[in-house]
Design an enzyme around this catalytic site. Structure first.
Site, PDB file in Angstrom:
ATOM      1  N   ARG A 176      -0.773   4.912  -1.351  1.00 37.99           N
ATOM      2  CA  ARG A 176      -1.725   6.011  -1.217  1.00 37.99           C
ATOM      3  C   ARG A 176      -2.651   5.875  -0.015  1.00 37.99           C
ATOM      4  O   ARG A 176      -2.925   6.845   0.695  1.00 37.99           O
ATOM      5  CB  ARG A 176      -2.576   6.073  -2.490  1.00 37.99           C
ATOM      6  CG  ARG A 176      -3.443   7.281  -2.587  1.00 37.99           C
ATOM      7  CD  ARG A 176      -4.410   7.175  -3.765  1.00 37.99           C
ATOM      8  NE  ARG A 176      -3.854   6.657  -4.974  1.00 37.99           N
ATOM      9  CZ  ARG A 176      -3.386   7.414  -5.971  1.00 37.99           C
ATOM     10  NH1 ARG A 176      -3.430   8.720  -5.882  1.00 37.99           N
ATOM     11  NH2 ARG A 176      -2.893   6.846  -7.056  1.00 37.99           N
ATOM     12  N   PRO A 218       0.825  -1.210   0.000  1.00 32.78           N
ATOM     13  CA  PRO A 218       0.000   0.000   0.000  1.00 32.78           C
ATOM     14  C   PRO A 218       0.862   1.263   0.000  1.00 32.78           C
ATOM     15  O   PRO A 218       1.892   1.321   0.664  1.00 32.78           O
ATOM     16  CB  PRO A 218      -0.767  -0.108   1.322  1.00 32.78           C
ATOM     17  CG  PRO A 218       0.158  -0.866   2.221  1.00 32.78           C
ATOM     18  CD  PRO A 218       0.867  -1.855   1.324  1.00 32.78           C
ATOM     19  N   CYS A 267       5.100  29.091 -15.487  1.00 32.52           N
ATOM     20  CA  CYS A 267       4.767  29.585 -16.833  1.00 32.52           C
ATOM     21  C   CYS A 267       4.177  28.482 -17.695  1.00 32.52           C
ATOM     22  O   CYS A 267       4.776  28.068 -18.698  1.00 32.52           O
ATOM     23  CB  CYS A 267       6.026  30.148 -17.473  1.00 32.52           C
ATOM     24  SG  CYS A 267       6.776  31.349 -16.391  1.00 32.52           S
ATOM     25  N   TYR A 304       2.302  10.766  -3.582  1.00 30.86           N
ATOM     26  CA  TYR A 304       2.597  11.159  -4.956  1.00 30.86           C
ATOM     27  C   TYR A 304       2.553  12.675  -5.137  1.00 30.86           C
ATOM     28  O   TYR A 304       2.129  13.168  -6.183  1.00 30.86           O
ATOM     29  CB  TYR A 304       1.629  10.466  -5.932  1.00 30.86           C
ATOM     30  CG  TYR A 304       1.624   8.970  -5.777  1.00 30.86           C
ATOM     31  CD1 TYR A 304       2.746   8.223  -6.142  1.00 30.86           C
ATOM     32  CD2 TYR A 304       0.549   8.293  -5.207  1.00 30.86           C
ATOM     33  CE1 TYR A 304       2.769   6.841  -5.977  1.00 30.86           C
ATOM     34  CE2 TYR A 304       0.567   6.924  -5.035  1.00 30.86           C
ATOM     35  CZ  TYR A 304       1.682   6.205  -5.411  1.00 30.86           C
ATOM     36  OH  TYR A 304       1.703   4.848  -5.239  1.00 30.86           O
TER      37      TYR A 304
HETATM   38  N1  LLP Z   1       3.271  -1.551  -5.971  1.00 36.50           N
HETATM   39  C1  LLP Z   1       3.650  -1.235  -7.220  1.00 36.50           C
HETATM   40  C2  LLP Z   1       4.418  -2.218  -7.999  1.00 36.50           C
HETATM   41  C3  LLP Z   1       3.313   0.009  -7.761  1.00 36.50           C
HETATM   42  O1  LLP Z   1       3.695   0.321  -8.999  1.00 36.50           O
HETATM   43  C4  LLP Z   1       2.575   0.935  -6.980  1.00 36.50           C
HETATM   44  C5  LLP Z   1       2.219   2.249  -7.511  1.00 36.50           C
HETATM   45  C6  LLP Z   1       2.218   0.557  -5.670  1.00 36.50           C
HETATM   46  C7  LLP Z   1       2.572  -0.695  -5.204  1.00 36.50           C
HETATM   47  C8  LLP Z   1       1.463   1.464  -4.750  1.00 36.50           C
HETATM   48  O2  LLP Z   1       0.185   1.741  -5.212  1.00 36.50           O
HETATM   49  P1  LLP Z   1      -0.853   2.559  -4.302  1.00 36.50           P
HETATM   50  O3  LLP Z   1      -1.191   1.710  -3.087  1.00 36.50           O
HETATM   51  O4  LLP Z   1      -0.209   3.838  -3.886  1.00 36.50           O
HETATM   52  O5  LLP Z   1      -2.009   2.777  -5.193  1.00 36.50           O
HETATM   53  N2  LLP Z   1       1.514   8.963  -9.421  1.00 36.50           N
HETATM   54  C9  LLP Z   1       0.197   8.374  -9.434  1.00 36.50           C
HETATM   55  C10 LLP Z   1       0.192   6.992  -8.819  1.00 36.50           C
HETATM   56  C11 LLP Z   1       1.158   6.041  -9.490  1.00 36.50           C
HETATM   57  C12 LLP Z   1       1.184   4.693  -8.829  1.00 36.50           C
HETATM   58  C13 LLP Z   1       2.334   3.903  -9.307  1.00 36.50           C
HETATM   59  N3  LLP Z   1       2.491   2.619  -8.711  1.00 36.50           N
HETATM   60  C14 LLP Z   1      -0.760   9.314  -8.728  1.00 36.50           C
HETATM   61  O6  LLP Z   1      -0.355  10.375  -8.303  1.00 36.50           O
HETATM   62  O7  LLP Z   1      -1.941   9.012  -8.639  1.00 36.50           O
END
Ligand code: LLP
Length: 418
Positions: A276, A274, A342, A371
């Site tokens: 986010r 996890p 800009c 993020y």
């Molecule tokens: N594991 C892997 C292999 C991942 O690529 C990611 C996120 C996670 C875990 C964690 O995922 P989460 O639990 O945070 O959803 N920049 C984007 C989000 C990109 C996520 C990339 N991978 C944003 O700001 O929404």
């Protein structure tokens, strides 16, 4: 759930006044609540308490040393995608045996670094990477623990830029080719095949894509067993969404219950990554209104943070609630809240109904723990913001604001121009 709340119309993080911090550290700055982070980690980890599992915080969402240390102290591991993330994790005492390494483009030197550090597992994402891991491990006289990151071709029902488990995405190995690749890996002598991994996307607001994925992975694990390949770890990646606006994602315990239901009794150790869901609502970006401007067409509130500090609205058109740090009771207006950069894409909100803000006023961009700092840049030669963690009625600067010297560190002028 988070610990940002108003007391007598003033925004507080736990028991610390946000405007008092702003006076001391200037704006813009990121502010994280220790209590929220702690609680989010505990709630998530405890939700899986009835299953053998390891919670590996996804460092790409926020890689500040203090943040990673907090989770390490709770017994968590980390999900890394680079040598830099490995360096940070080891620096704050994360147990290497709790580190999993994903990513479609692992560099040889990063693989060497991870192997010599003794990490738990590499999640390989292509046939060539499997061969590379075997070769590097052999050269170093080591055995690499391996999972294949499988692309299950499941629609995560999220923003296309953050969906990763569809067959058109660059991630993972097609589930239909996985068995063949597992057999190849099994026969390579410097690899120890241990797991099946996936990560289908981020900001998922339903459990059904997770359930569909697990169904498919169960089928794969059965075929692997049929071929004499025993799996110990099932890495489900991250992806659980949060409320930015009106979304109602499943709670960690609902997610865990759905995982349990579909998996049934199992000896597998689950790995969860996890990011986010733990970080997102535990942080805000505090910025000051510089100017207000009304044209024939619109009202703009121009603030001192920009897309270099927080790029999510510009990149994904994503919604972040924006609140005044001191509630004013002024009338409402429909306005754009924009940064100083800009680019017309430098905005935090467009045509948003909001209270009228005045120059000098502090605003909080909510849900900015994940993020946001980790995707910030120096665009327009803007020093990156500082990061602060509040705990109770105290706060700690956990990353200093960059200076102009920081901006030019490492740059040099060739001799012929001197
Ligand atoms: N594991 C892997 C292999 C991942 O690529 C990611 C996120 C996670 C875990 C964690 O995922 P989460 O639990 O945070 O959803 N920049 C984007 C989000 C990109 C996520 C990339 N991978 C944003 O700001 O929404």
């Amino acid at each position: 759930m988070h610990h940002f709340h108003y007391i007598d119309n003033d925004l507080y993080c736990e028991e610390t006044s946000v405007s008092e911090i702003a006076q001391k550290v200037c704006t813009p700055f990121y502010l994280y609540s220790y209590a929220t982070l702690h609680q989010h980690f505990r709630v998530f980890d405890d939700a899986f308490g009835h299953l053998k599992h390891l919670t590996c915080f996804s460092m790409k969402s926020n890689s500040n040393l203090a943040v990673v240390r907090l989770f390490a102290l709770e017994g968590g591991g980390v999900d890394i995608v680079s040598g830099g993330e490995l360096y940070r994790a080891l620096k704050v005492g994360v147990d290497p045996k709790k580190i999993v390494y994903s990513g479609v483009g692992k560099k040889t030197e990063d693989i060497e670094y991870a192997l010599t550090s003794g990490i738990l597992m590499f999640n390989a994402e292509s046939p060539q990477e499997i061969l590379k891991l075997n070769e590097v491990a052999g050269r170093l006289g080591k055995k690499a623990n391996l999972a294949l990151r499988v692309n299950p071709d499941v629609d995560p029902i999220t923003h296309p830029y953050i969906s990763t488990g569809l067959k058109q995405n660059k991630f993972g190995i097609d589930i239909n080719e996985a068995l063949e690749q597992y057999i190849i890996a099994k026969n390579l002598k410097n690899l120890d095949v241990r797991g099946v991994a996936c990560h289908i996307g981020s900001q998922l607001t339903q459990v059904s894509p997770f359930v569909d994925t697990i169904e498919k992975l169960k089928g794969l694990i059965n075929s692997l067993e049929g071929s004499g390949i025993r799996i110990d770890y099932l890495d489900l990646g991250g992806g659980l969404g949060i409320t930015y606006d009106t979304e109602a994602p499943p709670l960690p315990r609902e997610y865990a219950a759905a995982v349990h239901d579909v998996l049934g009794a199992t000896d597998l150790t689950l790995i969860l990554e996890p990011g986010r869901v733990i970080m997102g609502n535990a942080g805000i970006l505090v910025t000051r209104v510089l100017y207000t401007k009304t044209t024939n067409d619109r009202t703009f509130f121009i603030v001192d943070a920009g897309m270099n500090d927080l790029i999510r609205p510009s990149l994904y058109n994503s919604f972040h609630a924006i609140q005044p740090v001191r509630l004013s009771g002024r009338s409402k207006v429909t306005a754009d809240i924009v940064g100083p950069i800009c680019e017309s894409g430098d905005f935090f909100a467009r045509e948003r109904e909001t209270t009228v803000f005045e120059p000098g006023e502090l605003l909080a961009v909510m849900s900015a723990g994940a993020y946001c700092y980790s995707m910030s840049s120096n665009y327009n030669s803007r020093p990156r913001a500082c990061e602060v963690m509040a705990k109770g009625n105290r706060y700690y600067v956990i990353r200093a604001r960059e200076t102009y010297e920081d901006l030019v560190r490492g740059e040099s002028i060739p001799d012929f121009m001197l």
